[in-house]
Scaffold this motif. Sequence first.
Motif: not given
Length: 249
Positions: A23-34, A66-72, A207-209
Amino acid sequence: KEAKRRIAYDEILANQLVLAISRNKFKTESGAKIIPSGEFIEPFVKSFGYELTGAQKRVLSEVMTDLKSENRMLRLLQGDVGSGKTIIAMIALLATAESGGQGAFMVPTEILAQQHFETFTKLLDKSGLSDKVRIILLTGKDKGKIKTEKLSLLENGLANIVIGTHAIFQEKVKFKNLLLSVIDEQHKFGVHQRLSLTNKNSENKCNILTMTATPIPRTLAMTSFGDMDLSIIDEMPPNRKEVETKVMN
């Protein structure tokens, strides 16, 4: 007895540590901002002919945040059959298309994939978006020229959304800009299968749902899926027929 308790404790602790690290690794990774403009979503929601339930609105808000966030995003959506999980997934996929990205919706069976494809297509037609959003169906039945054409549409970014079975995560399937992966009945797919789909984003920012209709108590969900954020649709739409569960021999 004490030895068994100690071994059980060690196993649970190890499991939770793995989930925490993941979780910590995933949350620190930048995601695709939608960040959708609303051009597609507003007419799409109006085409339903009914108001979303309070639970659907709450969950949709969590997903969109979540999608608008910079994190995945890594979120588990739980809700009973008929509670309206698919509509949430479709709106999230449409938001992705609206922001210039591609979305994938993976389900365990071809029948379910066909049903979702037909439902989504009808709603797009009804909302006047069929000429703006291109959606394709990809299953194991696709062969030869038809399959090649569909793969080309995805690779060149001409298809905004793909709905399909495990065929989606095969090596030959390439995306131009995959930003959202929706996985229905996620427990029916292996971890490596899910990752192979999300890793189809070249920058590993997908991003994953994930969704499930299996009733999971919150405490158990956090134990088993501690690496995910949890959303629960705990309200059924009005006038919905009662769900019957039966055992057939």
